[in-house]
Write a protein that holds these residues in place. Structure first.
Motif, PDB file in Angstrom:
ATOM      1  N   THR A   1       0.834  -1.204   0.000  1.00  0.00           N
ATOM      2  CA  THR A   1       0.000   0.000   0.000  1.00  0.00           C
ATOM      3  C   THR A   1       0.866   1.251   0.000  1.00  0.00           C
ATOM      4  O   THR A   1       0.599   2.221  -0.726  1.00  0.00           O
ATOM      5  N   LEU A   2       1.922   1.251   0.816  1.00  0.00           N
ATOM      6  CA  LEU A   2       2.826   2.399   0.857  1.00  0.00           C
ATOM      7  C   LEU A   2       3.494   2.621  -0.494  1.00  0.00           C
ATOM      8  O   LEU A   2       3.750   3.762  -0.891  1.00  0.00           O
ATOM      9  N   LYS A   3       3.768   1.535  -1.207  1.00  0.00           N
ATOM     10  CA  LYS A   3       4.377   1.670  -2.526  1.00  0.00           C
ATOM     11  C   LYS A   3       3.456   2.413  -3.477  1.00  0.00           C
ATOM     12  O   LYS A   3       3.895   3.290  -4.236  1.00  0.00           O
ATOM     13  N   LYS A   4       2.167   2.083  -3.442  1.00  0.00           N
ATOM     14  CA  LYS A   4       1.198   2.776  -4.292  1.00  0.00           C
ATOM     15  C   LYS A   4       1.103   4.248  -3.904  1.00  0.00           C
ATOM     16  O   LYS A   4       0.977   5.130  -4.759  1.00  0.00           O
ATOM     17  N   LEU A   5       1.140   4.520  -2.583  1.00  0.00           N
ATOM     18  CA  LEU A   5       1.088   5.902  -2.118  1.00  0.00           C
ATOM     19  C   LEU A   5       2.306   6.676  -2.600  1.00  0.00           C
ATOM     20  O   LEU A   5       2.191   7.811  -3.078  1.00  0.00           O
ATOM     21  N   ALA A   6       3.488   6.057  -2.501  1.00  0.00           N
ATOM     22  CA  ALA A   6       4.718   6.733  -2.906  1.00  0.00           C
ATOM     23  C   ALA A   6       4.737   7.035  -4.398  1.00  0.00           C
ATOM     24  O   ALA A   6       5.316   8.039  -4.833  1.00  0.00           O
ATOM     25  N   GLU A   7       4.121   6.172  -5.209  1.00  0.00           N
ATOM     26  CA  GLU A   7       4.072   6.403  -6.651  1.00  0.00           C
ATOM     27  C   GLU A   7       3.234   7.627  -6.990  1.00  0.00           C
ATOM     28  O   GLU A   7       3.499   8.324  -7.965  1.00  0.00           O
TER      29      GLU A   7
ATOM     30  N   ASP B   1       6.166  12.758  -1.466  1.00  0.00           N
ATOM     31  CA  ASP B   1       6.466  13.767  -0.453  1.00  0.00           C
ATOM     32  C   ASP B   1       5.314  13.976   0.527  1.00  0.00           C
ATOM     33  O   ASP B   1       5.310  14.955   1.277  1.00  0.00           O
ATOM     34  N   VAL B   2       4.342  13.059   0.566  1.00  0.00           N
ATOM     35  CA  VAL B   2       3.243  13.209   1.507  1.00  0.00           C
ATOM     36  C   VAL B   2       3.799  13.212   2.928  1.00  0.00           C
ATOM     37  O   VAL B   2       4.611  12.369   3.292  1.00  0.00           O
ATOM     38  N   PRO B   3       3.422  14.193   3.764  1.00  0.00           N
ATOM     39  CA  PRO B   3       3.972  14.233   5.129  1.00  0.00           C
ATOM     40  C   PRO B   3       3.404  13.120   5.997  1.00  0.00           C
ATOM     41  O   PRO B   3       2.191  12.942   6.097  1.00  0.00           O
ATOM     42  N   ILE B   4       4.293  12.343   6.595  1.00  0.00           N
ATOM     43  CA  ILE B   4       3.912  11.240   7.474  1.00  0.00           C
ATOM     44  C   ILE B   4       4.587  11.454   8.820  1.00  0.00           C
ATOM     45  O   ILE B   4       5.788  11.710   8.888  1.00  0.00           O
TER      46      ILE B   4
ATOM     47  N   PHE C   1      12.245  -0.710   7.881  1.00  0.00           N
ATOM     48  CA  PHE C   1      12.365  -1.554   6.688  1.00  0.00           C
ATOM     49  C   PHE C   1      12.216  -0.750   5.394  1.00  0.00           C
ATOM     50  O   PHE C   1      12.273  -1.312   4.307  1.00  0.00           O
ATOM     51  N   LEU C   2      12.088   0.540   5.491  1.00  0.00           N
ATOM     52  CA  LEU C   2      11.753   1.352   4.321  1.00  0.00           C
ATOM     53  C   LEU C   2      12.813   1.255   3.221  1.00  0.00           C
ATOM     54  O   LEU C   2      12.488   1.058   2.053  1.00  0.00           O
ATOM     55  N   ASP C   3      14.075   1.385   3.573  1.00  0.00           N
ATOM     56  CA  ASP C   3      15.138   1.350   2.556  1.00  0.00           C
ATOM     57  C   ASP C   3      15.187   0.008   1.845  1.00  0.00           C
ATOM     58  O   ASP C   3      15.335  -0.053   0.616  1.00  0.00           O
TER      59      ASP C   3
ATOM     60  N   THR D   1       9.604  10.448   1.043  1.00  0.00           N
ATOM     61  CA  THR D   1      10.662  11.425   1.311  1.00  0.00           C
ATOM     62  C   THR D   1      10.335  12.405   2.429  1.00  0.00           C
ATOM     63  O   THR D   1      11.142  13.291   2.710  1.00  0.00           O
ATOM     64  N   ASN D   2       9.175  12.271   3.065  1.00  0.00           N
ATOM     65  CA  ASN D   2       8.793  13.280   4.057  1.00  0.00           C
ATOM     66  C   ASN D   2       8.274  12.609   5.331  1.00  0.00           C
ATOM     67  O   ASN D   2       7.160  12.865   5.777  1.00  0.00           O
ATOM     68  N   ILE D   3       9.104  11.736   5.899  1.00  0.00           N
ATOM     69  CA  ILE D   3       8.745  11.044   7.144  1.00  0.00           C
ATOM     70  C   ILE D   3       9.304  11.830   8.324  1.00  0.00           C
ATOM     71  O   ILE D   3      10.489  12.160   8.363  1.00  0.00           O
ATOM     72  N   ASN D   4       8.437  12.138   9.273  1.00  0.00           N
ATOM     73  CA  ASN D   4       8.818  12.938  10.422  1.00  0.00           C
ATOM     74  C   ASN D   4       8.650  12.120  11.703  1.00  0.00           C
ATOM     75  O   ASN D   4       7.561  11.610  11.979  1.00  0.00           O
ATOM     76  N   ILE D   5       9.738  11.973  12.463  1.00  0.00           N
ATOM     77  CA  ILE D   5       9.702  11.250  13.731  1.00  0.00           C
ATOM     78  C   ILE D   5       9.587  12.269  14.858  1.00  0.00           C
ATOM     79  O   ILE D   5      10.441  13.151  15.001  1.00  0.00           O
TER      80      ILE D   5
END
Length: 524
Positions: free
Chosen positions: A150-156, A160-163, A175-177, A184-188
């Motif tokens: 699902t994340l792959k479809k979102l990334a396509e 840059d969607v903020p998460i 496991f993302l890499d 590209t816009n993951i915020n911890i």
């Protein structure tokens, strides 16, 4: 005061406590289980006089140490401070830190009709905020970690969607890499700290009290109006949550883990499992109803329980794994507190927060979906997921039996009295064709009495997990496995390690294969 365990109740506030005395030592705690807030009672099976048992799930606590003995090697109960007053009486002091959501409080502002809408879209709940500056914010509730397909479809569509994710012990996107998903816009962010989106909108992520390394919940605030989402948290924020929020959302159904329907042998007869399901679903419903009544939100929404066991191989689970009815939960809540409005979010339905706050009886406050709208899907694209798993079945790594030693050495599980034997067996004829073979895991301790624990797992899933060094969540979430254990003991330390403590990098299978490729004929 006699020695031993004493159950106390404060008549003023109704809170219950446990006091333990042994010679000159006094220890005390809340009479509330860390798992799901159950009440402890005397454990008639305990011969030491130190243990109490939870009435919900039979968790056991040794109050002389404040450690849980079932499950073993797991949690500790929070101690209360025991003091003597001037009349030689006992005082139990609870150290309560300030609630993080009370920092920088904001006064609720009036909302325009349509300014904040909550809607159910394709099984996900969204809070949409149409701002006066013609901005449009859409916060996904909960801010959850989807499956990697699902994340792959979102990334396509929008890399840059903020998460936003909480700063858990193990990074959420570890496991993302390896997955190849390009987000590209993951915020911890830290737990319990307001995160500002703009001058009107902010949110706060809170930790789960039972699974702090995995589960989180969230508070979203817009113009002083709070939305609390506790979906999939066992005990959000340790049981301390904001009261009188505008909207509260939670799960309600039960049965997501497949326990006990995926278990067999010993006490796990069909009759026992059916009675367990019936009893546990009732307990969960009562717990959720009482929690909502205590927190007194203006609006309550039962959410995240509309899943279905869709794959043909899960037919047995689908027929036996009964779930709670959200409308029944809403009825119980209204019976306990008539001031709370309830809403079951059917697909396509929209709740207008401003209208509901002004007049809960407003017919325009909730827009129902068209007649005949389906609650559940009727078809699924299984190949999106199964194709990824199937690749691992014929992987070169599994040609060599020593992959077992390589994998468990890499896993790094030590200091526990277990010996693990892994066998692959031919697929039984009664299973559906997607089960290529079974993986039988038998665990024997080196001391008596022997503990036998077996796990039947789809070989595609097991090999996929092993090859990529994934957490064992993938093995038992989604009704993937069938388990037997004798005696019936939950080994928390073992499961906890393979669930959250595996290395962040996958096993070095290239080095492993390079060694065996030197003499392939010897091992085939």
């Amino acid at each position: 005061l006699k020695e031993g365990v004493h159950f106390l109740r404060n008549k003023a506030d109704g809170k219950s406590y446990i006091l333990y005395k042994e010679e000159d030592t006094l220890r005390a705690c809340k009479n509330m289980c860390k798992h799901q807030g159950g009440l402890f009672i005397k454990d008639i099976e305990d011969l030491t006089g130190r243990c109490v048992r939870c009435t919900k799930h039979n968790w056991k606590l040794d109050v002389s140490t404040m450690k849980y003995v079932n499950p073993p090697d797991s949690f500790c109960q929070d101690d209360l401070v025991v003091e003597m007053d001037e009349n030689n009486g006992l005082l139990l002091v609870e150290l309560n830190p300030p609630n993080p959501w009370d920092t920088e409080p904001r006064t609720s502002e009036n909302l325009a009709f349509g300014e904040v809408q909550v809607r159910n879209s394709q099984g996900c709940l969204f809070a949409s905020v149409s701002c006066l500056l013609s901005k449009y914010h859409e916060l996904h509730l909960p801010l959850f970690l989807s499956s990697y397909p699902t994340l792959k479809k979102l990334a396509e569509k929008r890399p840059d969607v903020p998460i936003y994710v909480g700063k858990t012990e193990r990074p959420v996107f570890w496991f993302l890499d390896q997955s190849g998903v390009k987000l590209t816009n993951i915020n911890i962010v830290p737990f319990g700290v307001w995160q500002q989106v703009d001058k009107n909108l902010r949110f706060m992520i809170l930790m789960d009290g039972v699974h702090p390394e995995m589960d989180t919940c969230i508070i979203v605030e817009y113009k002083g109006h709070k939305i609390l989402n506790t979906v999939d948290c066992t005990r959000p924020n340790g049981g301390t949550l904001p009261e009188k929020v505008d909207i509260m959302m939670s799960d309600f159904a039960g049965g997501a883990s497949g326990f006990p329907m995926t278990f067999s042998g010993g006490k796990f007869t069909e009759e026992w499992k059916a009675q367990f399901i019936k009893t546990e679903r009732k307990k969960l419903l009562n717990y959720k109803a009482q929690l909502v009544a205590n927190l007194k939100p203006k609006i309550y929404c039962p959410f995240a329980g509309y899943f279905v066991e869709a794959h043909p191989s899960d037919k047995y689970i689908k027929e036996t794994n009964l779930k709670n009815d959200p409308d029944e939960l809403n009825r119980q809540i209204r019976k306990k507190s008539s001031d709370i409005s309830t809403w079951t979010p059917k697909p396509g339905a929209i709740l207008d927060l401003a209208r509901m706050l002004k007049d809960p009886t407003d017919s325009l406050g909730i827009s129902d979906p068209p007649a005949g709208t389906k609650i559940f899907k009727e078809s699924w694209d299984f190949d999106l997921y199964l194709n990824v798993l199937s690749v691992a079945i014929e992987d070169e790594v599994f040609r060599y039996p020593s992959w077992v030693k390589e994998y468990y050495t890499w896993a790094g599980f030590k200091g526990y009295n277990l010996v693990i034997r892994v066998l692959e067996q031919p697929v039984p004829k009664h299973l559906t064709s997607d089960r290529h073979s079974l993986l039988d895991l038998v665990i024997f301790p080196t001391e008596n009495p022997p503990i036998q624990w077996s796990l039947e797992e789809k070989v595609s899933i097991m090999r996929h997990v092993v090859k990529h060094g994934l957490l064992w969540d993938d093995l038992y979430i989604g009704f993937q496995n069938r388990l037997q254990r004798d005696p019936d003991i939950y080994h928390h330390q073992f499961w906890n390690h393979f669930q959250i403590k595996l290395p962040l990098t996958a096993p070095d299978w290239e080095s492993f294969l390079a060694h065996y490729r030197q003499d392939v004929s010897k091992y085939i």
